[in-house]
Motif scaffolding. Sequence first.
Motif, PDB file in Angstrom:
ATOM      1  N   LEU A  82       0.856  -1.185   0.000  1.00  0.00           N
ATOM      2  CA  LEU A  82       0.000   0.000   0.000  1.00  0.00           C
ATOM      3  C   LEU A  82       0.893   1.235   0.000  1.00  0.00           C
ATOM      4  O   LEU A  82       1.463   1.599   1.014  1.00  0.00           O
ATOM      5  CB  LEU A  82      -0.911  -0.030   1.233  1.00  0.00           C
ATOM      6  N   SER A  83       1.052   1.837  -1.146  1.00  0.00           N
ATOM      7  CA  SER A  83       1.895   3.028  -1.269  1.00  0.00           C
ATOM      8  C   SER A  83       1.062   4.285  -1.072  1.00  0.00           C
ATOM      9  O   SER A  83      -0.168   4.247  -1.114  1.00  0.00           O
ATOM     10  CB  SER A  83       2.551   3.067  -2.651  1.00  0.00           C
ATOM     11  N   LYS A  84       1.753   5.383  -0.847  1.00  0.00           N
ATOM     12  CA  LYS A  84       1.036   6.657  -0.715  1.00  0.00           C
ATOM     13  C   LYS A  84       0.252   6.959  -1.984  1.00  0.00           C
ATOM     14  O   LYS A  84      -0.864   7.476  -1.920  1.00  0.00           O
ATOM     15  CB  LYS A  84       2.023   7.780  -0.400  1.00  0.00           C
ATOM     16  N   LEU A  85       0.809   6.615  -3.128  1.00  0.00           N
ATOM     17  CA  LEU A  85       0.116   6.849  -4.393  1.00  0.00           C
ATOM     18  C   LEU A  85      -1.174   6.030  -4.463  1.00  0.00           C
ATOM     19  O   LEU A  85      -2.217   6.529  -4.889  1.00  0.00           O
ATOM     20  CB  LEU A  85       1.039   6.503  -5.562  1.00  0.00           C
ATOM     21  N   ARG A  86      -1.119   4.778  -4.002  1.00  0.00           N
ATOM     22  CA  ARG A  86      -2.323   3.949  -3.982  1.00  0.00           C
ATOM     23  C   ARG A  86      -3.344   4.481  -2.980  1.00  0.00           C
ATOM     24  O   ARG A  86      -4.547   4.452  -3.241  1.00  0.00           O
ATOM     25  CB  ARG A  86      -1.955   2.507  -3.666  1.00  0.00           C
ATOM     26  N   ILE A  87      -2.865   4.954  -1.845  1.00  0.00           N
ATOM     27  CA  ILE A  87      -3.761   5.553  -0.857  1.00  0.00           C
ATOM     28  C   ILE A  87      -4.474   6.753  -1.463  1.00  0.00           C
ATOM     29  O   ILE A  87      -5.698   6.893  -1.358  1.00  0.00           O
ATOM     30  CB  ILE A  87      -2.984   5.947   0.411  1.00  0.00           C
ATOM     31  N   LEU A  88      -3.717   7.613  -2.127  1.00  0.00           N
ATOM     32  CA  LEU A  88      -4.317   8.795  -2.769  1.00  0.00           C
ATOM     33  C   LEU A  88      -5.308   8.394  -3.854  1.00  0.00           C
ATOM     34  O   LEU A  88      -6.366   9.022  -4.010  1.00  0.00           O
ATOM     35  CB  LEU A  88      -3.219   9.693  -3.340  1.00  0.00           C
ATOM     36  N   GLY A  89      -4.990   7.343  -4.605  1.00  0.00           N
ATOM     37  CA  GLY A  89      -5.897   6.860  -5.643  1.00  0.00           C
ATOM     38  C   GLY A  89      -7.207   6.341  -5.074  1.00  0.00           C
ATOM     39  O   GLY A  89      -8.287   6.625  -5.601  1.00  0.00           O
ATOM     40  N   LEU A  90      -7.104   5.571  -3.992  1.00  0.00           N
ATOM     41  CA  LEU A  90      -8.317   5.086  -3.329  1.00  0.00           C
ATOM     42  C   LEU A  90      -9.152   6.245  -2.796  1.00  0.00           C
ATOM     43  O   LEU A  90     -10.377   6.264  -2.953  1.00  0.00           O
ATOM     44  CB  LEU A  90      -7.943   4.129  -2.190  1.00  0.00           C
ATOM     45  N   GLU A  91      -8.496   7.212  -2.185  1.00  0.00           N
ATOM     46  CA  GLU A  91      -9.222   8.369  -1.656  1.00  0.00           C
ATOM     47  C   GLU A  91      -9.881   9.161  -2.776  1.00  0.00           C
ATOM     48  O   GLU A  91     -10.990   9.676  -2.609  1.00  0.00           O
ATOM     49  CB  GLU A  91      -8.281   9.237  -0.828  1.00  0.00           C
ATOM     50  N   ALA A  92      -9.227   9.260  -3.927  1.00  0.00           N
ATOM     51  CA  ALA A  92      -9.805   9.973  -5.071  1.00  0.00           C
ATOM     52  C   ALA A  92     -11.072   9.279  -5.575  1.00  0.00           C
ATOM     53  O   ALA A  92     -11.970   9.934  -6.110  1.00  0.00           O
ATOM     54  CB  ALA A  92      -8.776  10.090  -6.200  1.00  0.00           C
ATOM     55  N   MET A  93     -11.154   7.955  -5.376  1.00  0.00           N
ATOM     56  CA  MET A  93     -12.349   7.199  -5.760  1.00  0.00           C
ATOM     57  C   MET A  93     -13.491   7.432  -4.774  1.00  0.00           C
ATOM     58  O   MET A  93     -14.633   7.078  -5.058  1.00  0.00           O
ATOM     59  CB  MET A  93     -12.054   5.692  -5.771  1.00  0.00           C
ATOM     60  N   GLY A  94     -13.168   7.969  -3.594  1.00  0.00           N
ATOM     61  CA  GLY A  94     -14.164   8.150  -2.555  1.00  0.00           C
ATOM     62  C   GLY A  94     -14.076   7.089  -1.474  1.00  0.00           C
ATOM     63  O   GLY A  94     -14.973   6.965  -0.647  1.00  0.00           O
ATOM     64  N   PHE A  95     -12.987   6.328  -1.474  1.00  0.00           N
ATOM     65  CA  PHE A  95     -12.801   5.267  -0.486  1.00  0.00           C
ATOM     66  C   PHE A  95     -12.638   5.863   0.901  1.00  0.00           C
ATOM     67  O   PHE A  95     -11.914   6.831   1.090  1.00  0.00           O
ATOM     68  CB  PHE A  95     -11.556   4.445  -0.848  1.00  0.00           C
ATOM     69  N   LYS A  96     -13.337   5.276   1.877  1.00  0.00           N
ATOM     70  CA  LYS A  96     -13.252   5.718   3.270  1.00  0.00           C
ATOM     71  C   LYS A  96     -12.434   4.693   4.044  1.00  0.00           C
ATOM     72  O   LYS A  96     -12.599   3.490   3.882  1.00  0.00           O
ATOM     73  CB  LYS A  96     -14.640   5.841   3.892  1.00  0.00           C
ATOM     74  N   TRP A  97     -11.558   5.181   4.901  1.00  0.00           N
ATOM     75  CA  TRP A  97     -10.662   4.304   5.666  1.00  0.00           C
ATOM     76  C   TRP A  97     -11.315   3.749   6.920  1.00  0.00           C
ATOM     77  O   TRP A  97     -10.778   2.863   7.567  1.00  0.00           O
ATOM     78  CB  TRP A  97      -9.365   5.032   5.993  1.00  0.00           C
ATOM     79  N   THR A  98     -12.471   4.256   7.262  1.00  0.00           N
ATOM     80  CA  THR A  98     -13.226   3.713   8.383  1.00  0.00           C
ATOM     81  C   THR A  98     -14.568   3.238   7.845  1.00  0.00           C
ATOM     82  O   THR A  98     -15.060   3.744   6.836  1.00  0.00           O
ATOM     83  CB  THR A  98     -13.457   4.763   9.475  1.00  0.00           C
ATOM     84  N   THR A  99     -15.149   2.286   8.550  1.00  0.00           N
ATOM     85  CA  THR A  99     -16.453   1.800   8.127  1.00  0.00           C
ATOM     86  C   THR A  99     -17.528   2.749   8.617  1.00  0.00           C
ATOM     87  O   THR A  99     -17.349   3.460   9.595  1.00  0.00           O
ATOM     88  CB  THR A  99     -16.713   0.384   8.672  1.00  0.00           C
TER      89      THR A  99
END
Length: 108
Positions: A82-99
């Motif tokens: 899990l790279s910072k770039l992947r984290i940013l990509g997930l967040e750009a999709m609207g991914f939430k890190w908490t349920t």
Amino acid sequence: MGFKWVVFQRNLAPSFEDRIAELQEYDDEHGHLRVPQTGTTGGRTNLGQWVKGIREVYQRILDTSSRLTLPTTGIVLGRNNLSKLRILGLEAMGFKWTTITAAEDGTP
């Protein structure tokens, strides 16, 4: 001699990019990224477990490291790459890190 050569194909786990594509398809179909943790969702076996695992890796990174504050985006964090770039990509999709709880979601 009559040898038959058979190429053995391993059932490889989906790559990170494959899972991101599945996650995007799920979002397109359901309008959110809250994937159920159990069962098969539209042919995407274990997508919910993968999402859960990614959240767990992210949380462990936050709990044990300040590497997210480093300026580069290519550093791999955690065992799931899990790279910072992947984290940013997930967040750009609207991914939430908490349920989201039922109360926050507005459902009973």
